[in-house]
Motif scaffolding. Structure first.
Motif, mmCIF file in Angstrom:
data_model
loop_
_atom_site.group_PDB
_atom_site.id
_atom_site.type_symbol
_atom_site.label_atom_id
_atom_site.label_comp_id
_atom_site.label_asym_id
_atom_site.label_seq_id
_atom_site.Cartn_x
_atom_site.Cartn_y
_atom_site.Cartn_z
ATOM 1 N N PRO A 170 -0.455 1.885 3.703
ATOM 2 C CA PRO A 170 -0.710 1.576 4.959
ATOM 3 C C PRO A 170 0.483 0.759 5.755
ATOM 4 C CG PRO A 170 -1.339 -0.209 3.587
ATOM 5 C CD PRO A 170 -0.623 0.992 2.896
ATOM 6 N N GLY A 171 0.450 0.939 7.123
ATOM 7 C CA GLY A 171 1.675 0.352 7.827
ATOM 8 C C GLY A 171 1.437 -1.277 7.571
ATOM 9 N N PHE A 172 2.708 -1.883 7.234
ATOM 10 C CA PHE A 172 2.766 -3.268 7.077
ATOM 11 C C PHE A 172 3.607 -3.790 8.047
ATOM 12 C CE2 PHE A 172 4.378 -6.924 4.446
ATOM 13 C CZ PHE A 172 3.144 -7.696 4.387
ATOM 14 N N HIS A 173 3.081 -4.576 8.976
ATOM 15 C CA HIS A 173 3.744 -5.173 9.932
ATOM 16 C C HIS A 173 3.002 -6.462 10.436
ATOM 17 C CE1 HIS A 173 6.120 -1.323 10.535
ATOM 18 N NE2 HIS A 173 4.755 -0.767 10.365
ATOM 19 N N PRO A 174 3.102 -7.515 9.476
ATOM 20 C CA PRO A 174 2.392 -8.605 9.745
ATOM 21 C C PRO A 174 2.753 -9.556 11.031
ATOM 22 C CG PRO A 174 3.987 -8.999 8.218
ATOM 23 C CD PRO A 174 4.117 -7.567 8.342
ATOM 24 N N ALA A 175 2.167 -10.239 11.650
ATOM 25 C CA ALA A 175 2.416 -11.077 12.702
ATOM 26 C C ALA A 175 3.358 -12.159 12.496
ATOM 27 C CB ALA A 175 1.086 -12.059 13.205
ATOM 28 N N LEU A 212 4.687 8.322 8.616
ATOM 29 C CA LEU A 212 5.859 7.538 8.382
ATOM 30 C C LEU A 212 5.798 6.371 7.762
ATOM 31 C CD1 LEU A 212 7.998 8.912 11.271
ATOM 32 C CD2 LEU A 212 7.858 10.034 9.419
ATOM 33 N N GLU A 213 4.713 5.697 7.609
ATOM 34 C CA GLU A 213 4.692 4.329 7.349
ATOM 35 C C GLU A 213 5.099 4.279 5.735
ATOM 36 O OE1 GLU A 213 4.177 1.670 8.900
ATOM 37 O OE2 GLU A 213 3.217 2.157 10.983
ATOM 38 N N GLY A 214 5.954 3.417 5.359
ATOM 39 C CA GLY A 214 6.263 2.935 4.058
ATOM 40 C C GLY A 214 7.153 3.872 3.284
ATOM 41 N N GLN A 215 7.991 4.848 4.368
ATOM 42 C CA GLN A 215 8.926 5.859 3.800
ATOM 43 C C GLN A 215 10.219 5.111 3.598
ATOM 44 O OE1 GLN A 215 8.423 8.715 2.761
ATOM 45 N NE2 GLN A 215 6.698 9.554 3.815
ATOM 46 N N SER A 216 11.049 5.522 2.757
ATOM 47 C CA SER A 216 12.221 4.923 2.353
ATOM 48 C C SER A 216 13.112 4.880 3.800
ATOM 49 C CB SER A 216 13.053 5.780 1.640
ATOM 50 O OG SER A 216 14.466 5.501 1.569
ATOM 51 N N GLU A 217 13.670 3.648 4.059
ATOM 52 C CA GLU A 217 14.637 3.581 5.173
ATOM 53 C C GLU A 217 15.874 4.459 5.059
ATOM 54 O OE1 GLU A 217 17.427 0.228 7.363
ATOM 55 O OE2 GLU A 217 16.163 -0.408 5.892
ATOM 56 N N LEU A 218 16.480 4.738 4.232
ATOM 57 C CA LEU A 218 17.596 5.666 3.864
ATOM 58 C C LEU A 218 17.110 7.127 4.169
ATOM 59 C CD1 LEU A 218 20.469 6.295 3.112
ATOM 60 C CD2 LEU A 218 19.410 6.280 0.555
ATOM 61 N N TYR A 219 15.875 7.511 3.607
ATOM 62 C CA TYR A 219 15.433 8.676 3.600
ATOM 63 C C TYR A 219 15.217 9.049 5.380
ATOM 64 C CZ TYR A 219 12.468 12.789 3.604
ATOM 65 O OH TYR A 219 11.890 13.970 3.765
ATOM 66 N N TYR A 258 11.843 -0.024 10.512
ATOM 67 C CA TYR A 258 10.448 -0.390 11.032
ATOM 68 C C TYR A 258 9.487 0.219 10.121
ATOM 69 C CZ TYR A 258 6.171 -0.730 13.759
ATOM 70 O OH TYR A 258 4.761 -0.604 13.968
ATOM 71 N N TYR A 259 9.533 1.605 9.895
ATOM 72 C CA TYR A 259 8.644 2.410 9.235
ATOM 73 C C TYR A 259 8.996 2.000 7.772
ATOM 74 C CZ TYR A 259 6.717 4.930 13.294
ATOM 75 O OH TYR A 259 6.102 5.277 14.181
ATOM 76 N N ALA A 260 9.967 1.593 7.287
ATOM 77 C CA ALA A 260 10.255 1.433 5.863
ATOM 78 C C ALA A 260 9.629 -0.008 5.385
ATOM 79 C CB ALA A 260 11.677 1.321 5.630
ATOM 80 N N ASN A 261 9.102 -0.736 6.203
ATOM 81 C CA ASN A 261 8.349 -1.893 5.474
ATOM 82 C C ASN A 261 7.063 -1.424 4.869
ATOM 83 O OD1 ASN A 261 9.708 -3.601 6.898
ATOM 84 N ND2 ASN A 261 8.555 -3.836 8.854
ATOM 85 N N GLN A 262 6.976 -2.423 3.519
ATOM 86 C CA GLN A 262 5.858 -1.917 2.641
ATOM 87 C C GLN A 262 5.238 -3.152 2.478
ATOM 88 O OE1 GLN A 262 7.174 0.373 -0.684
ATOM 89 N NE2 GLN A 262 7.964 1.931 0.411
#
Length: 270
Positions: A170-175, A212-219, A258-262
C-alpha cells in the motif's frame, strides 16, 4: 447613347477594365489552385488536376504513398483486450509455478529487495504488456529480453494473472512525514503534466499505467530518465516520454523518493 458608349468594347476604359479583371482572375486562380498548394510541404500531389481538386476541397485518389514508419519498434499490445478481466484460478496456479524463475529479482512474494520492480498486486494488463514488449524487442533489458524470449502467450497471461492476484504494497505516507511533492498531487498544468496519481492509482487508474507505490526509488528514477533520453520507447502514444521530458531533474528525484516509501515490515503485506 452615352450609356452604350461606356459599355462598348470600342471604349478604351471598358476594354482596359475587362482585361485587368481577367488578369486578376487568372493570377488569383494560379496562386490559389496551383502555386500555393504545391508550396505546402504537407501536401503530396501527383499532377495539376490533383492540385486543383485539392485546393477546391475535392481530394482525388492519386498515387499510393507508403505510410510513415517510426524509427523504432512500437508495442503490438492492445491494452484494452490484452488480458481477461475474470479471475482464473488455473492461470494463477500456472503463473505461481512460472514465477519461481522470477523470484531471484522480483522476490518470492513479488516484492523485490534488489531494486527490481515490485510485481505483487500489479495490474495484470501492465505485467502482460511489459512481458510482451520485452519479447517483441520493443523494450530491451539484458535480463528480461532473453528470459521472455522463451515465454509463450499463455505463459505471459498466467504470470500476469498470478502477480495481479498477490496483495500489493500500500501507499505509506504517514502524517508528519515529508509532504507529497507538488508534481505528484497537482502536476504542472502549464507544462502539460497531470498529477502522477491521476494515472497511477492514488487518484485514478488509467488502463495500462502501473501501480507505483512502494517501488524502488532507483528503479523509478532510472525509468523516468530512460523516457527522457528515449532509450525506453514502449509507452503508449509517447505519453510518459512527453511527461518525463517536461519534468525537471528535481521533480524526477522527488517523485521517485515519494513513491518509494514502504511500510515497516510489521505493517507490510508480506
Amino acid at each position: 447613347m452615352n450609356g452604350d458608349r461606356l459599355t462598348s468594347f470600342r471604349n478604351r476604359w471598358t476594354l482596359t477594365s475587362v482585361f485587368v479583371t481577367a488578369a486578376i482572375f487568372v493570377v488569383a486562380a494560379l496562386l490559389g489552385f496551383v502555386l500555393l498548394p504545391r508550396l505546402d510541404a504537407r501536401e503530396q500531389v501527383v499532377g495539376l488536376w490533383d492540385t486543383i481538386c485539392r485546393a477546391a476541397g475535392l481530394p482525388q485518389r492519386g498515387e499510393a504513398f507508403e505510410p510513415v514508419q517510426p524509427g523504432y519498434k512500437t508495442s503490438l499490445v492492445k491494452i484494452a483486450t490484452a488480458v481477461s478481466r475474470t479471475r482464473n484460478e488455473e492461470a494463477i496456479g500456472r503463473g505461481a509455478t512460472l514465477a519461481q524463475q522470477c523470484a531471484i529479482c522480483h522476490g518470492p512474494t513479488g516484492v523485490s529487495r534488489a531494486d527490481s520492480p515490485n510485481l505483487a498486486g500489479q495490474y495484470a494488463s501492465v505485467v502482460y504488456k511489459q512481458l510482451r514488449d520485452f519479447k517483441d524487442g520493443v523494450r530491451v533489458n539484458a535480463v528480461m529480453s532473453p528470459f521472455t524470449a522463451k515465454l509463450t502467450e499463455r505463459d505471459m497471461q498466467d504470470l500476469a494473472a498470478y502477480y495481479a492476484f498477490l496483495p500489493r504494497l500500500p501507499g505509506f505516507h504517514p502524517a508528519g512525514a515529508n509532504p507529497a511533492p507538488r508534481i505528484v498531487i497537482s502536476g504542472a498544468p502549464t507544462r502539460g503534466i497531470a498529477p502522477c496519481g491521476s494515472c497511477h492509482g492514488t487518484i485514478e487508474n488509467k488502463l495500462g499505467s502501473p501501480w507505483l507505490e512502494g517501488q524502488s526509488e532507483l528503479y523509478l528514477k532510472t525509468q523516468l530518465q530512460a523516457f527522457v533520453s528515449g532509450s525506453r520507447q514502449n509507452d503508449i502514444s509517447s505519453q510518459m516520454r512527453n511527461v518525463a521530458r517536461a519534468m525537471t531533474p528535481e521533480e524526477i528525484e522527488e517523485a521517485a523518493r515519494y513513491y518509494a516509501n514502504q511500510p515497516p515490515p510489521y505493517l507490510s503485506t508480506e
